[in-house]
Design a protein around this motif. Structure first.
Motif, mmCIF file in Angstrom:
data_model
loop_
_atom_site.group_PDB
_atom_site.id
_atom_site.type_symbol
_atom_site.label_atom_id
_atom_site.label_comp_id
_atom_site.label_asym_id
_atom_site.label_seq_id
_atom_site.Cartn_x
_atom_site.Cartn_y
_atom_site.Cartn_z
ATOM 1 N N LEU A 41 0.846 -1.195 0.000
ATOM 2 C CA LEU A 41 0.000 0.000 0.000
ATOM 3 C C LEU A 41 0.886 1.251 0.000
ATOM 4 O O LEU A 41 2.059 1.197 0.349
ATOM 5 C CB LEU A 41 -0.954 0.033 1.208
ATOM 6 C CG LEU A 41 -1.928 -1.132 1.358
ATOM 7 C CD1 LEU A 41 -2.791 -0.933 2.599
ATOM 8 C CD2 LEU A 41 -2.810 -1.258 0.135
ATOM 9 N N THR A 42 0.316 2.364 -0.376
ATOM 10 C CA THR A 42 1.080 3.608 -0.441
ATOM 11 C C THR A 42 1.225 4.221 0.951
ATOM 12 O O THR A 42 0.499 3.854 1.882
ATOM 13 C CB THR A 42 0.384 4.629 -1.346
ATOM 14 O OG1 THR A 42 -0.896 4.970 -0.765
ATOM 15 C CG2 THR A 42 0.170 4.072 -2.743
ATOM 16 N N VAL A 43 2.151 5.162 1.061
ATOM 17 C CA VAL A 43 2.330 5.868 2.335
ATOM 18 C C VAL A 43 1.045 6.591 2.714
ATOM 19 O O VAL A 43 0.623 6.577 3.876
ATOM 20 C CB VAL A 43 3.499 6.871 2.236
ATOM 21 C CG1 VAL A 43 3.606 7.704 3.513
ATOM 22 C CG2 VAL A 43 4.816 6.141 1.966
ATOM 23 N N GLY A 44 0.406 7.219 1.729
ATOM 24 C CA GLY A 44 -0.852 7.920 1.991
ATOM 25 C C GLY A 44 -1.947 6.995 2.487
ATOM 26 O O GLY A 44 -2.766 7.374 3.334
ATOM 27 N N SER A 45 -1.966 5.764 1.981
ATOM 28 C CA SER A 45 -2.956 4.783 2.444
ATOM 29 C C SER A 45 -2.747 4.478 3.927
ATOM 30 O O SER A 45 -3.717 4.346 4.684
ATOM 31 C CB SER A 45 -2.844 3.495 1.625
ATOM 32 O OG SER A 45 -3.171 3.721 0.273
#
Length: 201
Positions: A45-49
């Motif tokens: 998953l992304t950092v923002g997620s």
């Protein structure tokens, strides 16, 4: 209302950019960002997620601290910050690399200042706070700690978790951990005065 919304959005804009600059500096990200980066590397998953996931968890923790109900409106703030971080990290600054130490330091310090300004700005609007900042407010309300102490407690807690998740910890992390609270405290007064003067016009 327009000024209020503008302060809110600009504050979150600065917050996302500031977080990205501290990560890109590669000198050690802020404790919460280091935790999110570590989780991203470990589980995908992304950092923002992970900003969004951790934010939801903190939303419930804050409710426990103040013996209240979760502020589900904070989900808007969580989503905006998560999307902002991913926008800066994966779109605007995806290929940016600071190779010289001087540029890394400038990126780190700029990020710290932008995060502090962003937090101080959007908190003026009284819109639901980012649960990470709400944690600071919850400690302030429950234990009557000032922003500096409350923010530092949150940063140290996240630092421990970031170490466990093997996030990007470095000298920058230490600086952010101990500087972010005092700088927010320092920025809060002039930004609050500026906000109030604009609202009264």
């Amino acid at each position: 209302m327009k000024i209020r919304i503008l302060f809110y959005l600009i504050g979150l804009f600065f917050l996302g950019l500031g977080a990205t600059l501290t990560i890109k500096a590669n000198l050690g990200a802020g404790a919460w960002d280091a935790l999110n980066v570590g989780l991203s590397h470990a589980f995908g998953l992304t950092v923002g997620s992970w900003v969004i996931i951790i934010g939801i968890i903190m939303m419930f923790l804050n409710a426990i601290i103040v013996n209240g109900k979760p502020n589900f409106l904070a989900l808007v703030t969580i989503l905006l910050i998560g999307f902002s971080v991913d926008f800066w990290l994966t779109v605007v600054m995806k290929n940016v690399v600071f190779e010289q130490f001087f540029h890394q330091v400038i990126s780190l310090l700029s990020g710290i200042v932008l995060i502090s300004i962003g937090v101080a700005m959007y908190l003026q609007t009284k819109f639901p706070a980012n649960p990470i900042d709400q944690f600071m407010l919850a400690l302030n309300k429950r234990f009557r700690l000032n922003f500096m102490v409350a923010k530092t407690i949150g940063e140290i807690s996240a630092l421990i978790l970031a170490l466990i998740m093997q996030g990007p910890i470095g000298i920058g992390t230490i600086l952010i951990t101990f500087l972010i609270g005092p700088i927010i405290q320092w920025m809060n007064t002039p930004i609050a005065k500026g906000y109030e003067s604009l609202i009264k016009r």
